[in-house]
Design a protein around this motif. Structure first.
Motif, PDB file in Angstrom:
ATOM      1  N   VAL A 198      46.638 -23.574 -58.822  1.00  0.00           N
ATOM      2  CA  VAL A 198      45.467 -22.698 -58.717  1.00  0.00           C
ATOM      3  C   VAL A 198      45.767 -21.560 -57.751  1.00  0.00           C
ATOM      4  O   VAL A 198      45.508 -20.386 -58.047  1.00  0.00           O
ATOM      5  CB  VAL A 198      44.210 -23.478 -58.274  1.00  0.00           C
ATOM      6  CG1 VAL A 198      43.099 -22.538 -57.821  1.00  0.00           C
ATOM      7  CG2 VAL A 198      43.714 -24.374 -59.394  1.00  0.00           C
TER       8      VAL A 198
ATOM      9  N   GLN B 199      45.837 -17.620 -58.644  1.00  0.00           N
ATOM     10  CA  GLN B 199      44.926 -16.702 -57.963  1.00  0.00           C
ATOM     11  C   GLN B 199      45.699 -15.570 -57.291  1.00  0.00           C
ATOM     12  O   GLN B 199      45.255 -14.420 -57.301  1.00  0.00           O
ATOM     13  CB  GLN B 199      44.072 -17.455 -56.941  1.00  0.00           C
ATOM     14  CG  GLN B 199      43.028 -18.330 -57.589  1.00  0.00           C
ATOM     15  CD  GLN B 199      42.309 -19.236 -56.612  1.00  0.00           C
ATOM     16  OE1 GLN B 199      42.859 -19.641 -55.584  1.00  0.00           O
ATOM     17  NE2 GLN B 199      41.070 -19.571 -56.927  1.00  0.00           N
ATOM     18  N   GLN B 200      46.860 -15.889 -56.736  1.00  0.00           N
ATOM     19  CA  GLN B 200      47.690 -14.849 -56.127  1.00  0.00           C
ATOM     20  C   GLN B 200      48.201 -13.889 -57.192  1.00  0.00           C
ATOM     21  O   GLN B 200      48.264 -12.676 -56.964  1.00  0.00           O
ATOM     22  CB  GLN B 200      48.855 -15.484 -55.368  1.00  0.00           C
ATOM     23  CG  GLN B 200      48.410 -16.240 -54.128  1.00  0.00           C
ATOM     24  CD  GLN B 200      49.484 -17.154 -53.576  1.00  0.00           C
ATOM     25  OE1 GLN B 200      50.532 -17.354 -54.184  1.00  0.00           O
ATOM     26  NE2 GLN B 200      49.215 -17.719 -52.415  1.00  0.00           N
TER      27      GLN B 200
ATOM     28  N   TYR C 115      43.411 -15.440 -66.229  1.00  0.00           N
ATOM     29  CA  TYR C 115      42.134 -16.120 -66.009  1.00  0.00           C
ATOM     30  C   TYR C 115      42.000 -17.339 -66.915  1.00  0.00           C
ATOM     31  O   TYR C 115      41.471 -18.377 -66.506  1.00  0.00           O
ATOM     32  CB  TYR C 115      40.962 -15.162 -66.217  1.00  0.00           C
ATOM     33  CG  TYR C 115      40.613 -14.381 -64.978  1.00  0.00           C
ATOM     34  CD1 TYR C 115      40.109 -15.022 -63.847  1.00  0.00           C
ATOM     35  CD2 TYR C 115      40.777 -13.013 -64.926  1.00  0.00           C
ATOM     36  CE1 TYR C 115      39.783 -14.312 -62.702  1.00  0.00           C
ATOM     37  CE2 TYR C 115      40.454 -12.284 -63.786  1.00  0.00           C
ATOM     38  CZ  TYR C 115      39.959 -12.942 -62.683  1.00  0.00           C
ATOM     39  OH  TYR C 115      39.633 -12.246 -61.542  1.00  0.00           O
TER      40      TYR C 115
ATOM     41  N   LEU D  53      44.133 -20.016 -65.377  1.00  0.00           N
ATOM     42  CA  LEU D  53      43.453 -20.519 -64.188  1.00  0.00           C
ATOM     43  C   LEU D  53      42.344 -21.487 -64.590  1.00  0.00           C
ATOM     44  O   LEU D  53      42.198 -22.561 -63.996  1.00  0.00           O
ATOM     45  CB  LEU D  53      42.889 -19.357 -63.363  1.00  0.00           C
ATOM     46  CG  LEU D  53      42.098 -19.729 -62.114  1.00  0.00           C
ATOM     47  CD1 LEU D  53      42.961 -20.525 -61.136  1.00  0.00           C
ATOM     48  CD2 LEU D  53      41.551 -18.463 -61.454  1.00  0.00           C
TER      49      LEU D  53
ATOM     50  N   GLN E 230      41.921 -25.394 -63.493  1.00  0.00           N
ATOM     51  CA  GLN E 230      40.690 -25.852 -62.849  1.00  0.00           C
ATOM     52  C   GLN E 230      40.028 -26.957 -63.674  1.00  0.00           C
ATOM     53  O   GLN E 230      39.480 -27.907 -63.106  1.00  0.00           O
ATOM     54  CB  GLN E 230      39.737 -24.664 -62.649  1.00  0.00           C
ATOM     55  CG  GLN E 230      40.246 -23.688 -61.620  1.00  0.00           C
ATOM     56  CD  GLN E 230      39.541 -22.349 -61.660  1.00  0.00           C
ATOM     57  OE1 GLN E 230      39.135 -21.871 -62.725  1.00  0.00           O
ATOM     58  NE2 GLN E 230      39.392 -21.726 -60.497  1.00  0.00           N
TER      59      GLN E 230
ATOM     60  N   SER F 170      36.217 -18.857 -64.661  1.00  0.00           N
ATOM     61  CA  SER F 170      37.506 -18.265 -65.026  1.00  0.00           C
ATOM     62  C   SER F 170      37.551 -17.927 -66.504  1.00  0.00           C
ATOM     63  O   SER F 170      38.033 -16.858 -66.895  1.00  0.00           O
ATOM     64  CB  SER F 170      38.648 -19.215 -64.658  1.00  0.00           C
ATOM     65  OG  SER F 170      38.725 -19.362 -63.264  1.00  0.00           O
TER      66      SER F 170
END
Length: 87
Positions: A44, A48-49, A62, A65, A69, A81
């Motif tokens: 995650v 996100q980075q 997204y 991600l 999640q 996301s």
């Protein structure tokens, strides 16, 4: 960057991220490898980075991600996301 033959793909990818910290592509691949290794919380963070670096394939990031999640059973975050992915 010198890669040792005994390094795992995950270790090599982390070395690549370390040597190219502004590469969204390197972070995306790291997130995928972390997910495959079952290191979901780290995956995650890596995704996100990558998103923060505004890659050209932002919708796919997204989506990825959201998948991570979802596997973490963070359904609210996953839904957010997925919404970003389709917006």
């Amino acid at each position: 960057m010198l890669f040792l033959m005994s390094d795992s793909p995950l270790e090599r990818q982390q070395q690549l991220v370390d040597s190219q910290p502004n590469s969204a592509a390197a972070r995306i691949e790291l997130a995928k490898l972390l997910m495959q290794a079952g290191r979901l919380t780290e995956a995650v963070a890596a995704m996100q980075q990558a998103i923060a670096l505004r890659p050209g394939n932002l919708a796919a990031c997204y989506n990825n991600l959201g998948v991570i999640q979802f596997h973490l059973r963070d359904f609210a975050a996953a839904a957010g996301s997925f919404r970003h992915a389709i917006s």
